[in-house]
Design a protein around this motif. Structure first.
Motif, mmCIF file in Angstrom:
data_model
loop_
_atom_site.group_PDB
_atom_site.id
_atom_site.type_symbol
_atom_site.label_atom_id
_atom_site.label_comp_id
_atom_site.label_asym_id
_atom_site.label_seq_id
_atom_site.Cartn_x
_atom_site.Cartn_y
_atom_site.Cartn_z
ATOM 1 N N MET A 69 1.059 -0.940 -0.281
ATOM 2 C CA MET A 69 -0.042 -0.004 0.126
ATOM 3 C C MET A 69 0.601 1.222 -0.126
ATOM 4 O O MET A 69 0.582 2.224 0.291
ATOM 5 C CB MET A 69 -0.967 -0.169 1.078
ATOM 6 C CG MET A 69 -0.492 0.381 2.142
ATOM 7 S SD MET A 69 -1.893 -0.155 3.983
ATOM 8 C CE MET A 69 -3.320 0.627 3.702
ATOM 9 N N HIS A 70 2.275 1.348 0.353
ATOM 10 C CA HIS A 70 3.258 2.492 0.010
ATOM 11 C C HIS A 70 4.291 1.979 -0.744
ATOM 12 O O HIS A 70 4.635 0.411 -1.071
ATOM 13 C CB HIS A 70 4.528 1.808 1.646
ATOM 14 C CG HIS A 70 3.050 3.196 2.615
ATOM 15 N ND1 HIS A 70 2.913 2.844 3.307
ATOM 16 C CD2 HIS A 70 2.162 3.816 2.800
ATOM 17 C CE1 HIS A 70 2.292 2.991 4.847
ATOM 18 N NE2 HIS A 70 1.751 3.824 3.993
ATOM 19 N N GLY A 71 4.093 2.651 -1.911
ATOM 20 C CA GLY A 71 4.355 2.073 -3.312
ATOM 21 C C GLY A 71 6.129 1.423 -3.439
ATOM 22 O O GLY A 71 6.473 0.664 -4.112
ATOM 23 N N ASP A 72 7.034 1.995 -1.967
ATOM 24 C CA ASP A 72 7.763 1.980 -2.438
ATOM 25 C C ASP A 72 8.851 0.770 -1.153
ATOM 26 O O ASP A 72 9.402 0.429 -0.590
ATOM 27 C CB ASP A 72 8.839 3.460 -1.935
ATOM 28 C CG ASP A 72 8.766 3.966 -0.843
ATOM 29 O OD1 ASP A 72 7.857 3.635 -0.291
ATOM 30 O OD2 ASP A 72 8.874 4.585 -0.318
ATOM 31 N N GLU A 73 7.666 0.085 -0.772
ATOM 32 C CA GLU A 73 7.787 -1.287 -0.174
ATOM 33 C C GLU A 73 7.251 -2.679 -0.934
ATOM 34 O O GLU A 73 6.175 -2.978 0.041
ATOM 35 C CB GLU A 73 7.523 -0.944 1.114
ATOM 36 C CG GLU A 73 6.973 1.126 2.006
ATOM 37 C CD GLU A 73 6.665 0.258 3.206
ATOM 38 O OE1 GLU A 73 5.608 -0.059 3.526
ATOM 39 O OE2 GLU A 73 6.463 2.267 4.324
ATOM 40 N N PRO A 74 8.209 -3.355 -1.081
ATOM 41 C CA PRO A 74 7.995 -4.535 -2.172
ATOM 42 C C PRO A 74 8.542 -5.484 -1.795
ATOM 43 O O PRO A 74 7.867 -6.792 -2.242
ATOM 44 C CB PRO A 74 8.285 -3.729 -3.160
ATOM 45 C CG PRO A 74 9.438 -2.959 -2.785
ATOM 46 C CD PRO A 74 9.432 -2.541 -1.865
ATOM 47 N N THR A 121 7.459 5.866 -4.919
ATOM 48 C CA THR A 121 7.362 6.703 -4.458
ATOM 49 C C THR A 121 6.407 5.867 -3.020
ATOM 50 O O THR A 121 4.980 5.274 -2.978
ATOM 51 C CB THR A 121 6.742 7.603 -3.777
ATOM 52 O OG1 THR A 121 5.688 7.261 -4.761
ATOM 53 C CG2 THR A 121 7.610 8.000 -5.247
ATOM 54 N N ARG A 122 6.208 6.520 -1.774
ATOM 55 C CA ARG A 122 5.027 5.724 -0.776
ATOM 56 C C ARG A 122 4.094 6.683 -0.796
ATOM 57 O O ARG A 122 3.222 4.881 -0.802
ATOM 58 C CB ARG A 122 6.263 6.164 0.824
ATOM 59 C CG ARG A 122 5.207 6.302 1.901
ATOM 60 C CD ARG A 122 5.089 7.311 3.223
ATOM 61 N NE ARG A 122 4.297 6.988 4.341
ATOM 62 C CZ ARG A 122 4.323 5.651 5.094
ATOM 63 N NH1 ARG A 122 5.421 5.023 4.825
ATOM 64 N NH2 ARG A 122 3.655 5.168 5.966
ATOM 65 N N ARG A 123 3.893 7.322 -0.996
ATOM 66 C CA ARG A 123 2.648 7.485 -1.730
ATOM 67 C C ARG A 123 2.348 7.629 -2.658
ATOM 68 O O ARG A 123 1.926 6.912 -3.794
ATOM 69 C CB ARG A 123 1.811 9.392 -0.917
ATOM 70 C CG ARG A 123 2.292 9.722 0.166
ATOM 71 C CD ARG A 123 2.656 11.124 0.864
ATOM 72 N NE ARG A 123 3.421 11.909 1.763
ATOM 73 C CZ ARG A 123 2.442 11.776 2.819
ATOM 74 N NH1 ARG A 123 1.347 12.352 2.137
ATOM 75 N NH2 ARG A 123 2.982 12.234 4.083
ATOM 76 N N LEU A 160 1.659 -5.865 4.528
ATOM 77 C CA LEU A 160 2.363 -6.158 5.041
ATOM 78 C C LEU A 160 2.874 -5.201 4.214
ATOM 79 O O LEU A 160 3.067 -4.530 3.047
ATOM 80 C CB LEU A 160 2.194 -7.171 3.258
ATOM 81 C CG LEU A 160 1.907 -8.731 4.711
ATOM 82 C CD1 LEU A 160 1.473 -9.437 3.018
ATOM 83 C CD2 LEU A 160 2.125 -9.228 4.968
ATOM 84 N N HIS A 161 4.431 -4.932 5.226
ATOM 85 C CA HIS A 161 4.966 -3.476 4.662
ATOM 86 C C HIS A 161 6.229 -3.671 4.956
ATOM 87 O O HIS A 161 7.036 -4.594 4.799
ATOM 88 C CB HIS A 161 4.511 -2.692 5.625
ATOM 89 C CG HIS A 161 3.444 -1.393 5.853
ATOM 90 N ND1 HIS A 161 3.178 -0.336 5.419
ATOM 91 C CD2 HIS A 161 1.844 -2.716 5.464
ATOM 92 C CE1 HIS A 161 1.923 0.035 5.568
ATOM 93 N NE2 HIS A 161 1.158 -1.251 5.922
ATOM 94 N N ASP A 162 7.385 -2.634 4.529
ATOM 95 C CA ASP A 162 8.931 -2.191 4.391
ATOM 96 C C ASP A 162 8.282 -0.812 5.901
ATOM 97 O O ASP A 162 7.980 -0.653 5.445
ATOM 98 C CB ASP A 162 9.577 -2.148 3.480
ATOM 99 C CG ASP A 162 9.620 -3.373 2.544
ATOM 100 O OD1 ASP A 162 8.433 -3.572 1.483
ATOM 101 O OD2 ASP A 162 10.882 -4.126 2.564
ATOM 102 N N GLN A 163 9.576 -1.296 6.289
ATOM 103 C CA GLN A 163 10.247 -0.482 7.107
ATOM 104 C C GLN A 163 11.382 0.301 7.006
ATOM 105 O O GLN A 163 12.635 -0.970 6.482
ATOM 106 C CB GLN A 163 9.964 -0.195 9.106
ATOM 107 C CG GLN A 163 10.853 -1.578 9.246
ATOM 108 C CD GLN A 163 10.768 -1.920 10.429
ATOM 109 O OE1 GLN A 163 9.726 -1.157 11.293
ATOM 110 N NE2 GLN A 163 11.715 -3.090 11.782
HETATM 111 ZN ZN LIG Z 1 3.866 1.121 5.078
#
Ligand SMILES: [Zn+2]
Length: 395
Positions: A69-74, A121-123, A160-163
Motif C-alpha cells: 500500500m506504500h509503493g516503495d515497500e515491495p 514512492t510511498r504515497r 504487509l509493509h517495509d520499514q
Molecule cells: Zn508502509
C-alpha cells in the motif's frame, strides 16, 4: 540461512530486485494455475492500473493479505509471489498446502498502490498516504481495500509493509530485520479477543523467526493511529497482523529478507489453519523487543575533529537516503549525517574506528545534511564522501 534453503525452490525467479512494476505483477498473475487460484479485478488505482484479488482455498477461516500500500515497500509483494509458487506446487509439503486450502480461504491483494510502485514512492499519485486514508476514503486504492474487507469480512488479516533499515531490534545491536505488531484498536492499547488472536499468531511467527534470524525481530511502535487500516480492521473484528520488512547486513535489495518474510507469512497461515496458535499466550509477543532507532548505515567511531583550534572526539552516524533514478529501475544513495557525538550503544551495518586517522571536512558537519568528509590513514584514503556520494571506500 540453512533453515530457508528448503523454500528456495518456490522463489519467483523473474523478480530479482525491488523495482518490478504493475505490468510484471499482471503477467505473473495471468500465469497462475487457474485450477487453484481465482482472480478478480477489484477496481483501479488513480492512474487506472488494475487492483486485483487472488483467491485460494475453500476453508471456513477467511484470511485477507495485502501488500505494498506504500509503493516503495515491495518486499512482501515478492514474498506473496513466492507464496503463490508454494501453493500451486506439489511435493512433500502437500500436507501443509492441503491444511491451508481446506481450513482457510485466502484473499490476497498484491501491490495495492501500483502507481506509487511505478515511480517507487510511498504515497499514491494523489500524494496521499493510503494508510492514513481509512476515515476519509479519498484514494481509490483505500476505497478498494476497505470495500474488500467489508465484502470478505475476514477472520484474519496480514498488513504487509517495509520499514526503514535504521530500526534496531531493541538494544540487541542488530537491525530489526522483521518487525511485528498486533495493531491496537483503541488509545489504551487494550487487548480483546480479536487482538489476542493476532498476538497469538505473532507469537508463533516470532518463534519461527528466532530460529532463522535470532535477535533480529522487533515489535513495531505500539500506538493507536485512528486513520490507519490495520487499527480499523482490528476494531472491526478482524485479527490483524502487521509484518514490516526492515534491514539486514549486505541485503540492499532485500532478497534475503524476502525469504524471511515468506517464511513469516507461511508460518502465520500454517498456525491459523491448524489452530496451533491457540496454544500461545501473550508472553512471547510482549517479550519481542520494541523497535529502537539505534542502527546507522555507516558509523564512524572516534573521529578527531576540530573547532577553532580546539580538538575533540565525536562519533558520526550516517544514514543512506535512497532516490529512484530516472530509469525508475535503480536507485542512487546519498549519505546524510543523522547524529554526532557519543554514539555508544548504537551500531552500523558498516562501521569504522577512526581513532588516530586524519579527518578533513570538505564542508562543516551538520545533522540532516549530506556528509562531505575525507578520512585518511597517512597517505591511504579510507573514506571519501563528496556531497553525500561515496567516491572512495577502503574498509
Ligand atoms: Zn508502509
Amino acid at each position: 540461512m540453512e533453515l530457508l534453503n528448503p523454500f528456495l525452490k518456490y522463489e519467483e525467479k523473474s523478480i530479482i530486485n525491488r523495482f518490478f512494476k504493475h505490468s510484471d505483477v499482471i503477467s505473473l498473475l495471468n500465469n497462475l494455475d487457474p485450477e487453484k487460484f481465482f482472480l478478480t479485478n477489484l477496481g483501479s488505482s488513480a492512474e487506472g492500473r488494475s487492483i486485483n484479488l487472488v483467491k485460494f482455498g475453500i476453508g471456513k477461516t477467511r484470511i485477507l493479505l495485502w501488500s505494498q500500500m506504500h509503493g516503495d515497500e515491495p518486499t512482501a509483494t515478492m514474498a506473496l509471489f513466492d507464496l503463490f509458487n508454494f501453493l500451486q506446487d506439489t511435493d512433500e509439503r502437500d500436507n501443509l498446502r492441503n491444511s491451508i486450502s481446506t481450513n482457510c480461504t485466502l484473499f490476497i491483494l498484491p501491490m495495492l498502490n501500483p502507481d506509487g510502485a511505478e515511480i517507487f514512492t510511498r504515497r499514491n499519485v494523489q500524494g496521499i498516504d493510503i494508510n492514513r486514508d481509512f476515515l476519509q476514503r479519498q484514494t481509490p486504492e483505500g476505497k478498494v481495500l476497505a470495500a474488500c474487507r467489508n465484502d470478505v469480512n475476514p477472520h484474519f488479516a496480514f498488513n504487509l509493509h517495509d520499514q526503514s533499515t535504521i530500526w534496531s531490534a531493541g538494544k540487541s545491536g542488530n537491525p530489526a530485520t522483521i518487525s511485528l505488531l498486533a495493531p491496537a484498536f483503541d488509545v489504551n492499547l487494550s487487548v480483546n479477543p480479536t487482538r489476542e488472536k493476532a498476538i497469538q499468531v505473532i507469537s508463533s511467527i516470532n518463534k519461527e523467526l528466532q530460529q532463522i534470524i535470532p535477535d533480529h525481530v522487533g515489535r513495531f511502535a505500539d500506538e493507536y493511529e485512528p486513520r490507519a487500516f490495520g487499527e480499523n480492521f482490528q476494531k472491526a473484528g478482524t485479527s490483524t497482523i502487521l509484518i514490516e520488512a526492515g534491514g539486514y547486513a549486505d541485503d540492499g535489495e532485500k532478497q534475503f529478507i524476502r525469504k524471511v518474510t515468506f517464511t513469516a507469512i507461511l508460518k502465520g497461515l500454517e498456525v491459523i489453519a491448524s489452530k496451533a496458535y491457540l496454544n500461545e499466550d501473550e508472553t512471547n509477543y510482549f517479550s519481542i523487543p520494541k523497535n529502537e532507532k539505534l542502527h546507522f548505515q555507516i558509523l564512524l567511531r572516534n573521529c578527531k575533529l576540530n573547532h577553532r583550534g580546539n580538538s575533540y572526539y565525536a562519533d558520526i552516524g550516517l544514514v543512506a537516503v535512497e532516490r529512484i533514478n530516472e530509469d525508475l529501475k535503480s536507485i542512487s544513495i546519498t549519505y546524510m549525517i543523522e547524529d554526532m557525538g557519543d554514539l555508544s550503544g548504537f551500531n552500523g551495518y558498516e562501521w569504522y574506528d577512526a581513532s588516530g586517522l586524519q579527518i578533513t571536512l570538505i564542508k562543516p558537519l551538520i545533522c540532516q545534511q549530506n556528509a562531505d568528509i575525507i578520512i585518511q590513514d597517512g597517505m591511504t584514503n579510507i573514506l571519501t564522501i563528496e556531497n553525500g556520494r561515496i567516491t572512495c571506500k577502503n574498509f
